[in-house]
Design a protein around this motif. Structure first.
Motif, mmCIF file in Angstrom:
data_model
loop_
_atom_site.group_PDB
_atom_site.id
_atom_site.type_symbol
_atom_site.label_atom_id
_atom_site.label_comp_id
_atom_site.label_asym_id
_atom_site.label_seq_id
_atom_site.Cartn_x
_atom_site.Cartn_y
_atom_site.Cartn_z
ATOM 1 N N ASP A 123 22.237 12.143 -22.081
ATOM 2 C CA ASP A 123 22.246 13.610 -22.140
ATOM 3 C C ASP A 123 21.706 14.058 -23.504
ATOM 4 O OD1 ASP A 123 22.618 16.267 -21.687
ATOM 5 O OD2 ASP A 123 24.810 16.225 -21.845
ATOM 6 N N ARG B 32 18.046 18.525 -19.335
ATOM 7 C CA ARG B 32 19.105 17.903 -20.161
ATOM 8 C C ARG B 32 18.687 16.484 -20.547
ATOM 9 N NH1 ARG B 32 24.315 20.788 -20.418
ATOM 10 N NH2 ARG B 32 25.158 18.829 -21.210
ATOM 11 N N TRP C 13 19.225 19.385 -14.876
ATOM 12 C CA TRP C 13 19.796 18.118 -15.349
ATOM 13 C C TRP C 13 18.747 17.018 -15.391
ATOM 14 C CZ3 TRP C 13 24.066 16.962 -17.928
ATOM 15 C CH2 TRP C 13 25.045 17.952 -18.010
#
Ligand code: B3K
Ligand code: ZN
Length: 889
Positions: free
Chosen positions: A422, A317, A313
């Motif tokens: 994101d 991302r 993440w």
């Protein structure tokens, strides 16, 4: 094709020059035809003009290094050599339409790739390392993190030698081909920058397991290792599953693909790499069992597995817009792995370990010629910026935001950051803005932590006025000049503090000007001006200030506390960091004083401190892992940082004397603890508690041996001979490592013979040999380079010998005749021709010359100059050596 060298050599890149890419790439189809001698890589890029770029140019700029172009086809038309230009590591293609398909075929030679960047071979397997700029050694591509594309990768190779073919994402197709060959096609649905691309081809064993995510999806987990090593992957798999669960619980972050793979390779430039869905790890951080790995190895492995997983993440991302933003992903991900470790084990012990790392490595970096801000403004070679400043100081910056906002608001800030970004490539500034917007806290002044380099110093003085029952805490911040930053603005520094009364308990803090009725036992003061005063009212008695609790900011603390007050806090402070720090502060002062006085036979430590040590050893309320930290003396590097000019021999002697005093004063107690802890856990019990007990037992053995008694050496020798775990074995060898005695020689020889066929353990023998303070170690190190198992092409081994000598053996590295410096310079030059990244990592110790006497300064600078003169030096080493010599740029 003609290869034109860029006459100007490597260029300085500047943050201020950033411009968005003129063209974006949406999809990449890669085809690897893996063959001995030459591998063909075909890539089809589907791209378009970037609406965010104002540049009307029709020239597509691609990066490439050590590639042979076989063909280029643009929208179906072959591009002739006249229609593109190669200049150094760039390929310029003109006449590119607003949307295009570009096919490029290149040839590469992975077998000859010793830099271990791009596609290379390790123990007969193909693997990749693309961060930061390794993808350009695979094919021509806009190799910058703000170009994010969906990758489909086809790998074709000999089926017998390379039965396993892996790349990012999900397997979509596989099959056999004529001639004993086979292929596999992988697709990664998540757009990613080229640095997260990975491919592996080899003959590997696979251990698999699964994880059910919080939304109920089953993710397959696979660890690929050399055949025979399957049984060593248990801790890695377990750490991975716990990391996945922790990220769901703490940050609500769930894994996104159906498959997560880790591949262990033995030739790797660093610890591990977070490639999307296909992490590649240095085998050192995958393989472990109690017999071959120490508790410390287990902890590092767990932390690295967590770190790489968390990058999914924070890094993958949401990625970095450019490499100046490296700390966006690294600082944040280190913060996350630190929190994981704190939640899993002991928060206090972890905080102490992180503070020690910062002081040992980051503070010296920040005080030397390679100092740079958490968000640097320029670089020559990005690989040089994977530093403790970007990583660990970067994590401290995130931690301060966490403290300023509080956990709940910080979590909201994280949520907002992902909601906004994101799938994007962003800047540190975007992270800070999300934190600000989610919390309403103004981080304006705080942003200086990203742009100003150097370690701030906080001078803190407490004055009591008994008549008015007030206490004044005077705080002054000093921001030392650093390269390119002679003058600095005052920073926002969170200073956590308490006032401890005579019985060791915290007094209520009534801060003047704070209108809330609260009088908490501890407070976080916002230091924001150059000089500031905080007044506490109704202070019932004289108190001792407990400062920088929890290591609330990465600063150097200068207090007016005396030795007795440090001892008092060492006994009573309820904050683990502050308690440990008070002990370190006492010890640093005492050891440096002894080093400065020339070791005239005076005692280094006083009774007050030695008594406190006894009380700590007798206190059952202190967890053993923390007791071990409290009783560990500051390292020689940290001590050298407190003495100017630093005298490595005197520091070593004074520190040794302090160890001996502690050992002699408490011999009986250490022996009791040693015996009690020996039977207190099963050797393969890897619980936090058992590890803590073993750590304390190792400390006890160390002091027993340091006391000089021969019975203690026998004890250590017996422990070494009878050890069934690596933790016990290493504790014994470390206790003996600086003692000239037959016990050491026998134990080292036995260890060598037992582990000669196990590279990761043999590295430990190399390191012990290279870090001994005993006379003649440099000669031994030179012999180690001739050892049949030494190999300059294996980074782990280079670090175990040359790296360990340069950073872990101050006495011999700083030998007065300059032999240590000269040895290192020779090795840097030798390595640079093979692997510039690893060579560059070794330069730092030579750049710290300002801390030493004139003769050493001269010799260190001469070595830097000698390296600098070497023809064909890499940009990596060039940049650091130039900075080390004080040449700006
Ligand atoms: N991101 C990698 C480091 C890459 C280093 C390139 N020279 C590992 C990590 O920080 O997780
Ligand atoms: Zn990282």
């Amino acid at each position: 094709m003609t290869r034109v060298e860029n006459a100007a050599g490597p260029q300085v890149k500047r943050l201020s020059d950033y411009a968005p890419p003129i063209f974006l790439i949406d999809t990449v189809a890669l085809d690897f035809d893996l063959r001995d001698g030459e591998t063909k890589v075909s890539s089809t890029l589907v791209g378009r003009r970037n609406p965010a770029s104002k540049d009307p140019s029709d020239v597509l700029e691609l990066d490439g290094q050590e590639l042979r172009v076989l063909s280029i086809v643009l929208n179906g038309d072959v591009v002739s050599e006249a229609d593109y230009r190669i200049d150094g590591d760039k390929l310029y293609l003109s006449g590119v339409p607003d949307s295009f398909s570009l096919e490029i075929t290149t040839a590469i030679e992975p077998e000859k790739n010793t830099a271990l960047e791009g596609l290379y071979m390790s123990e007969g397997m193909y693997c990749t390392q693309c961060e930061a700029e390794g993808f350009r050694r695979i094919t021509y591509f806009p190799d910058r993190p703000d170009v994010m594309a969906v990758y489909t990768t086809r790998l074709e190779a000999d089926a017998a030698r390379f039965p396993v073919l892996l790349s990012n994402g999900n397997l979509v197709e596989a099959g056999s081909l004529d001639g004993g060959r086979h292929f596999a096609v992988w697709n990664d649905p998540f757009p990613k920058p080229s640095y997260l691309f990975a491919a592996v081809a080899g003959d590997l064993a696979c251990v698999s397991d699964s994880f059910r995510t919080m939304s109920g999806r089953d993710v397959e987990l696979r660890i690929y290792v050399e055949h025979g090593n399957e049984r060593l992957t248990g801790h890695t798999m377990d750490s991975l599953k716990r990391s996945m669960k922790w990220d769901e619980e703490r940050f609500g972050l769930e894994y996104d693909l159906d498959l997560f793979m880790i591949v262990a390779v033995s030739h790797f430039n660093m610890g591990a790499m977070e490639n999307k869905g296909l992490n590649i790890f240095n085998s050192k951080f995958v393989l472990a069992d109690p017999e071959t790995a120490t508790d410390a190895d287990y902890e590092r492995l767990e932390g690295i597995v967590a770190h790489e997983y968390f990058h999914n993440w924070t890094g993958n991302r949401v990625t970095c817009r450019d490499w100046f933003q490296l700390s966006l992903k690294e600082g944040l991900t280190v913060f996350r792995d630190q929190e994981f470790t704190s939640d899993t084990h002991s928060r206090g012990v972890k905080r102490v370990a992180d503070a020690r790392l910062l002081r040992t490595v980051q503070f010296p970096e920040d005080a030397g010629p390679t100092a740079h801000p958490v968000r640097p403004e320029s670089y020559l070679e990005i690989n040089n910026f994977y530093t403790v400043t970007i990583y660990e100081k970067g994590a401290e910056v995130i931690r301060m935001i966490h403290e300023l906002l509080g956990s709940d608001a910080f979590r909201k800030g994280m949520d907002l950051y992902f909601e906004r970004h994101d799938g994007e490539a962003v800047r540190c500034e975007d992270f800070v803005a999300a934190m600000e917007d989610a919390s309403g806290v103004d981080l304006g002044q705080f942003r200086l932590w990203y742009s100003q380099s150097g370690t701030p110093e906080l001078e803190v003085d407490l004055e009591h006025d008994v008549a008015t029952r007030t206490a004044r805490l005077k705080v002054r911040q000093i921001l030392p000049p650093t390269p390119g930053q002679p003058n600095k603005k005052p920073m926002l520094i969170p200073l956590s503090m308490a006032l401890l009364g005579g019985d060791g308990r915290a007094l209520p803090l009534e801060l003047r000007g704070d209108n809330s009725a609260a009088a908490p036992a501890a407070r976080v003061l916002s230091v924001s001006a150059e000089e500031q005063e905080f007044v506490f009212e109704n202070v019932a008695e004289r108190s001792v200030p407990s400062l920088l609790r929890g290591f609330s900011a990465p600063v150097r603390l200068r207090t007016s506390r005396n030795a007795a007050e440090d001892c008092f806090l060492f006994r009573h402070d309820d904050d683990p960091f502050a308690r440990w720090d008070a002990g370190q502060s006492y010890l640093t002062r005492a050891i440096i004083a002894a080093a400065q006085s020339g070791g005239g036979g005076e005692a280094v430590l006083d009774d007050d401190f030695l008594d406190a040590v006894g009380e700590i050893l007798n206190d059952p309320a202190i967890e053993p892992a923390f007791a071990a930290e409290l009783l560990t003396l500051p390292g020689e590097t940290v001590l050298a940082d407190a003495m100017l000019p630093a005298d490595p021999d005197a520091i070593h002697a004074a520190r040794d004397a302090a160890r001996r005093e502690i050992g002699l004063r408490h011999t009986a107690l250490f022996r009791t603890i040693y015996d009690r802890l020996s039977g207190a856990y099963a050797p393969d019990d890897m619980s936090t508690e058992a590890m803590g007990r073993r750590a304390l037992k190792a400390v006890a053995l160390g002091y027993l041996v340091a006391s000089g008694e021969s019975a203690a050496r026998t004890l250590a020798a017996e422990q070494a001979a009878g050890a069934t775990t690596m933790t016990e074995s290493m504790a014994a060898l470390q206790a003996l490592n600086n003692v000239e005695c037959p016990e050491r020689e026998a134990a080292m020889a036995a260890f060598h013979d037992r582990w000669t066929g196990t590279p990761l353990v043999l590295d430990k023998w190399f390191t012990l040999s290279a870090t001994s303070a005993l006379p003649g170690t440099l000669e031994i190190v030179k012999e180690l380079l001739e050892h049949p198992k030494f190999d300059l092409g294996t980074p782990n081994r280079v670090r175990a010998v040359i790296g360990a000598f340069a950073t872990g053996n101050p006495v011999h590295f700083h030998a007065a005749d300059g032999s240590g410096y000269s040895f290192l310079a020779d090795q840097i030059v030798r390595l640079d021709a093979l692997n510039p990244q690893i060579a560059a990592r070794l330069v730092a110790p030579l750049t710290r010359w300002k801390r030493y006497d004139e003769a050493r300064q001269r010799m260190m600078r001469e070595c830097l100059a000698r390296i600098r003169r070497h023809p064909g030096l890499s940009p990596d080493v060039t940049e650091l050596v130039a900075k080390g010599l004080g040449e700006e740029g």
